[in-house]
Scaffold this motif. Structure first.
Motif, PDB file in Angstrom:
ATOM      1  N   ILE A 141      21.657 -16.780  44.300  1.00 22.02           N
ATOM      2  CA  ILE A 141      22.389 -15.546  43.988  1.00 22.02           C
ATOM      3  C   ILE A 141      22.532 -15.382  42.478  1.00 22.02           C
ATOM      4  O   ILE A 141      22.378 -14.290  41.931  1.00 22.02           O
ATOM      5  CB  ILE A 141      23.769 -15.565  44.666  1.00 22.02           C
ATOM      6  CG1 ILE A 141      23.620 -15.534  46.190  1.00 22.02           C
ATOM      7  CG2 ILE A 141      24.627 -14.390  44.194  1.00 22.02           C
ATOM      8  CD1 ILE A 141      24.903 -15.791  46.945  1.00 22.02           C
ATOM      9  N   GLU A 142      22.806 -16.478  41.805  1.00 16.72           N
ATOM     10  CA  GLU A 142      22.931 -16.470  40.344  1.00 16.72           C
ATOM     11  C   GLU A 142      21.642 -15.956  39.692  1.00 16.72           C
ATOM     12  O   GLU A 142      21.687 -15.153  38.757  1.00 16.72           O
ATOM     13  CB  GLU A 142      23.246 -17.888  39.880  1.00 16.72           C
ATOM     14  CG  GLU A 142      23.342 -18.094  38.393  1.00 16.72           C
ATOM     15  CD  GLU A 142      23.534 -19.569  38.060  1.00 16.72           C
ATOM     16  OE1 GLU A 142      22.644 -20.146  37.409  1.00 16.72           O
ATOM     17  OE2 GLU A 142      24.562 -20.139  38.482  1.00 16.72           O
ATOM     18  N   TYR A 143      20.489 -16.400  40.207  1.00 18.62           N
ATOM     19  CA  TYR A 143      19.212 -15.933  39.681  1.00 18.62           C
ATOM     20  C   TYR A 143      19.133 -14.404  39.763  1.00 18.62           C
ATOM     21  O   TYR A 143      18.721 -13.725  38.818  1.00 18.62           O
ATOM     22  CB  TYR A 143      18.052 -16.511  40.495  1.00 18.62           C
ATOM     23  CG  TYR A 143      17.604 -17.903  40.132  1.00 18.62           C
ATOM     24  CD1 TYR A 143      18.513 -18.900  39.800  1.00 18.62           C
ATOM     25  CD2 TYR A 143      16.258 -18.235  40.160  1.00 18.62           C
ATOM     26  CE1 TYR A 143      18.087 -20.173  39.500  1.00 18.62           C
ATOM     27  CE2 TYR A 143      15.824 -19.519  39.859  1.00 18.62           C
ATOM     28  CZ  TYR A 143      16.741 -20.489  39.525  1.00 18.62           C
ATOM     29  OH  TYR A 143      16.319 -21.753  39.228  1.00 18.62           O
ATOM     30  N   GLY A 144      19.483 -13.861  40.945  1.00 23.12           N
ATOM     31  CA  GLY A 144      19.398 -12.426  41.152  1.00 23.12           C
ATOM     32  C   GLY A 144      20.338 -11.645  40.259  1.00 23.12           C
ATOM     33  O   GLY A 144      19.962 -10.605  39.698  1.00 23.12           O
ATOM     34  N   MET A 145      21.562 -12.133  40.093  1.00 23.26           N
ATOM     35  CA  MET A 145      22.534 -11.456  39.237  1.00 23.26           C
ATOM     36  C   MET A 145      22.080 -11.459  37.781  1.00 23.26           C
ATOM     37  O   MET A 145      22.173 -10.440  37.086  1.00 23.26           O
ATOM     38  CB  MET A 145      23.900 -12.124  39.382  1.00 23.26           C
ATOM     39  CG  MET A 145      24.548 -11.957  40.737  1.00 23.26           C
ATOM     40  SD  MET A 145      26.075 -12.913  40.926  1.00 23.26           S
ATOM     41  CE  MET A 145      27.142 -12.080  39.747  1.00 23.26           C
ATOM     42  N   ALA A 173      14.765 -19.443  53.186  1.00 26.27           N
ATOM     43  CA  ALA A 173      14.805 -18.089  53.739  1.00 26.27           C
ATOM     44  C   ALA A 173      13.529 -17.785  54.514  1.00 26.27           C
ATOM     45  O   ALA A 173      13.562 -17.171  55.590  1.00 26.27           O
ATOM     46  CB  ALA A 173      15.009 -17.073  52.618  1.00 26.27           C
ATOM     47  N   VAL A 174      12.389 -18.201  53.987  1.00 26.86           N
ATOM     48  CA  VAL A 174      11.114 -18.010  54.681  1.00 26.86           C
ATOM     49  C   VAL A 174      11.122 -18.786  55.993  1.00 26.86           C
ATOM     50  O   VAL A 174      10.700 -18.286  57.047  1.00 26.86           O
ATOM     51  CB  VAL A 174       9.932 -18.450  53.790  1.00 26.86           C
ATOM     52  CG1 VAL A 174       8.634 -18.461  54.589  1.00 26.86           C
ATOM     53  CG2 VAL A 174       9.810 -17.536  52.584  1.00 26.86           C
ATOM     54  N   VAL A 186      15.254 -12.163  51.589  1.00 22.35           N
ATOM     55  CA  VAL A 186      15.983 -12.331  50.324  1.00 22.35           C
ATOM     56  C   VAL A 186      15.138 -11.758  49.189  1.00 22.35           C
ATOM     57  O   VAL A 186      14.769 -12.471  48.257  1.00 22.35           O
ATOM     58  CB  VAL A 186      16.342 -13.817  50.065  1.00 22.35           C
ATOM     59  CG1 VAL A 186      17.411 -14.312  51.009  1.00 22.35           C
ATOM     60  CG2 VAL A 186      15.088 -14.706  50.177  1.00 22.35           C
ATOM     61  N   PRO A 187      14.822 -10.462  49.235  1.00 20.35           N
ATOM     62  CA  PRO A 187      13.879  -9.896  48.257  1.00 20.35           C
ATOM     63  C   PRO A 187      14.351  -9.979  46.817  1.00 20.35           C
ATOM     64  O   PRO A 187      13.533 -10.189  45.911  1.00 20.35           O
ATOM     65  CB  PRO A 187      13.735  -8.439  48.714  1.00 20.35           C
ATOM     66  CG  PRO A 187      14.967  -8.157  49.521  1.00 20.35           C
ATOM     67  CD  PRO A 187      15.293  -9.445  50.196  1.00 20.35           C
ATOM     68  N   ALA A 228      12.307 -12.167  44.076  1.00 19.33           N
ATOM     69  CA  ALA A 228      11.738 -11.516  42.900  1.00 19.33           C
ATOM     70  C   ALA A 228      12.214 -12.163  41.611  1.00 19.33           C
ATOM     71  O   ALA A 228      11.445 -12.317  40.656  1.00 19.33           O
ATOM     72  CB  ALA A 228      12.095 -10.026  42.899  1.00 19.33           C
ATOM     73  N   SER A 229      13.476 -12.568  41.577  1.00 17.63           N
ATOM     74  CA  SER A 229      14.001 -13.197  40.360  1.00 17.63           C
ATOM     75  C   SER A 229      13.360 -14.560  40.115  1.00 17.63           C
ATOM     76  O   SER A 229      13.108 -14.935  38.972  1.00 17.63           O
ATOM     77  CB  SER A 229      15.525 -13.331  40.451  1.00 17.63           C
ATOM     78  OG  SER A 229      15.917 -14.244  41.455  1.00 17.63           O
ATOM     79  N   VAL A 230      13.087 -15.296  41.191  1.00 16.36           N
ATOM     80  CA  VAL A 230      12.403 -16.582  41.047  1.00 16.36           C
ATOM     81  C   VAL A 230      10.978 -16.365  40.537  1.00 16.36           C
ATOM     82  O   VAL A 230      10.512 -17.066  39.638  1.00 16.36           O
ATOM     83  CB  VAL A 230      12.383 -17.345  42.385  1.00 16.36           C
ATOM     84  CG1 VAL A 230      11.518 -18.600  42.273  1.00 16.36           C
ATOM     85  CG2 VAL A 230      13.797 -17.734  42.804  1.00 16.36           C
ATOM     86  N   GLN A 231      10.275 -15.380  41.099  1.00 12.47           N
ATOM     87  CA  GLN A 231       8.913 -15.091  40.660  1.00 12.47           C
ATOM     88  C   GLN A 231       8.884 -14.674  39.188  1.00 12.47           C
ATOM     89  O   GLN A 231       7.956 -15.025  38.455  1.00 12.47           O
ATOM     90  CB  GLN A 231       8.313 -13.980  41.533  1.00 12.47           C
ATOM     91  CG  GLN A 231       8.059 -14.385  42.974  1.00 12.47           C
ATOM     92  CD  GLN A 231       6.976 -15.440  43.108  1.00 12.47           C
ATOM     93  OE1 GLN A 231       6.067 -15.507  42.283  1.00 12.47           O
ATOM     94  NE2 GLN A 231       7.075 -16.274  44.134  1.00 12.47           N
ATOM     95  N   THR A 232       9.897 -13.934  38.757  1.00  9.99           N
ATOM     96  CA  THR A 232       9.949 -13.521  37.357  1.00  9.99           C
ATOM     97  C   THR A 232      10.083 -14.735  36.441  1.00  9.99           C
ATOM     98  O   THR A 232       9.475 -14.789  35.362  1.00  9.99           O
ATOM     99  CB  THR A 232      11.132 -12.557  37.122  1.00  9.99           C
ATOM    100  OG1 THR A 232      10.958 -11.405  37.950  1.00  9.99           O
ATOM    101  CG2 THR A 232      11.213 -12.120  35.672  1.00  9.99           C
TER     102      THR A 232
END
Length: 329
Positions: free
Chosen positions: A175-179, A251-252, A258-259, A263-267
């Protein structure tokens, strides 16, 4: 406390302030000396650490996840007695914590996994702790958690059996990654529209009060932008310590979408590349099917060397290595 780095050292200090007696050990003698000056009992090795603790012993490990944690636990197994407790407060993978709990149970030892958040601010603000393990064992450690937490009854809790503490911390970090990514993208967009928003640091400060998106992350962002909104001393390389990857992998496995986190991990992976090979491929394909101009990396001149010529490059095409992905420090 085993491991007196930026987390373990500050946690030891907070425990001492909270009236706890702490025996401290680290591979770096200066770290031991630092907490000794605060009132900790120094230990020169693991044998000394164990001998200074009364049974049942509670040994908290704050070393890097993976091999360092695994080897430390193995060294402790041969030195501890049935009924003693090993606490792992690092960022271990939850499946490792489940395995370790079972292994230690067979030897009569207890295992508690604590997902610990708070970073370098934990010393003053307190640590958020997500605790996994047997209820009775966790309850016996309550005074420790109450001393480390922001308040005795806030910021920590027993979230489930062995593995639950580190699993919850893994999701927390996802969640921290996404924020973080959402904030970063929003501020980049405002800087691109600089004729409207001339001072993004002012906006960050405004949002800190009353805004729906106010948060500690926003507070830290505002402080980072103050006086240097360009952040020109920083590279755009962003490391990842594993928890984001594990969150997406689980999640997978569960079929849970968990899009944003994914996405934040891929970035982050993209920022870690010296040069994006996929980006080069895209450039090559556009050039191949449409004859589009491409940017090439200018090779430094070498005495006696004739540089290769790109036959498809547009004549006079400027090469701008400073603007290419890969200017990492």
């Amino acid at each position: 406390m085993i491991g007196l780095g930026k987390m373990g050292g500050n946690m030891t200090a907070r425990l001492l302030r909270g009236g706890q007696e702490v025996v401290a050990y680290d591979l770096t003698p200066a770290n031991v000396k630092s907490v000794q000056d605060m009132g900790a009992i120094p230990a020169l090795d693991l044998d000394a650490l164990i001998s200074n603790l009364a049974a049942p012993r509670a040994v908290w490990i704050m070393v890097p996840a993976g091999a360092p944690t695994e080897s430390t636990i193995q060294l402790l197994v041969d030195r501890l007695s049935p009924g003693d407790i090993i606490i792992d407060g690092g960022n271990s993978k939850w499946t490792d914590s489940q395995r370790r709990a079972e292994m230690l149970k067979d030897k009569g030892l207890n295992f508690v996994d604590v997902g610990t958040s708070g970073g370098i601010w934990g010393l003053t603000e307190g640590y958020c702790m997500m605790v996994g393990g047997d209820t009775q064992v966790v309850e016996s450690l309550r005074p420790i958690f109450e001393a480390l937490a922001p308040a005795p009854s806030k910021g920590w809790g027993h979230v489930g059996p062995s593995g639950a503490g580190h699993y919850t911390k893994m999701v927390h970090n996802g969640i921290e990654y996404g924020m973080m990514q959402a904030l970063a993208e929003g501020f980049e967009l405002m800087r691109a529209r600089h004729e409207l928003v001339g001072d993004v640091s002012q906006v960050a400060d405004i949002w800190r009060t009353g805004s729906v998106i106010r948060s500690w992350l926003l507070d830290l962002t505002a402080d980072a932008l103050l006086g240097n909104p360009a952040l020109d001393e920083l590279s755009d390389y962003v490391a990842d310590s594993g928890e984001g990857r594990w969150t997406v992998q689980d999640a997978v496995e569960l079929g849970v979408p968990v899009p944003v986190i994914a996405a934040s991990v891929q970035t982050r992976f993209y920022t870690q590349q010296p040069v994006s090979y996929a980006g080069k491929m895209l450039s090559a394909m556009r050039r191949a099917f449409g004859g589009h101009a491409v940017k090439t990396i200018q090779q430094p001149k070498v005495e006696g060397h004739v540089p290769e010529v790109d036959p498809l490059a547009t004549p006079g095409e400027a090469s701008t290595p400073a603007g290419l992905k890969g200017e990492k420090q």
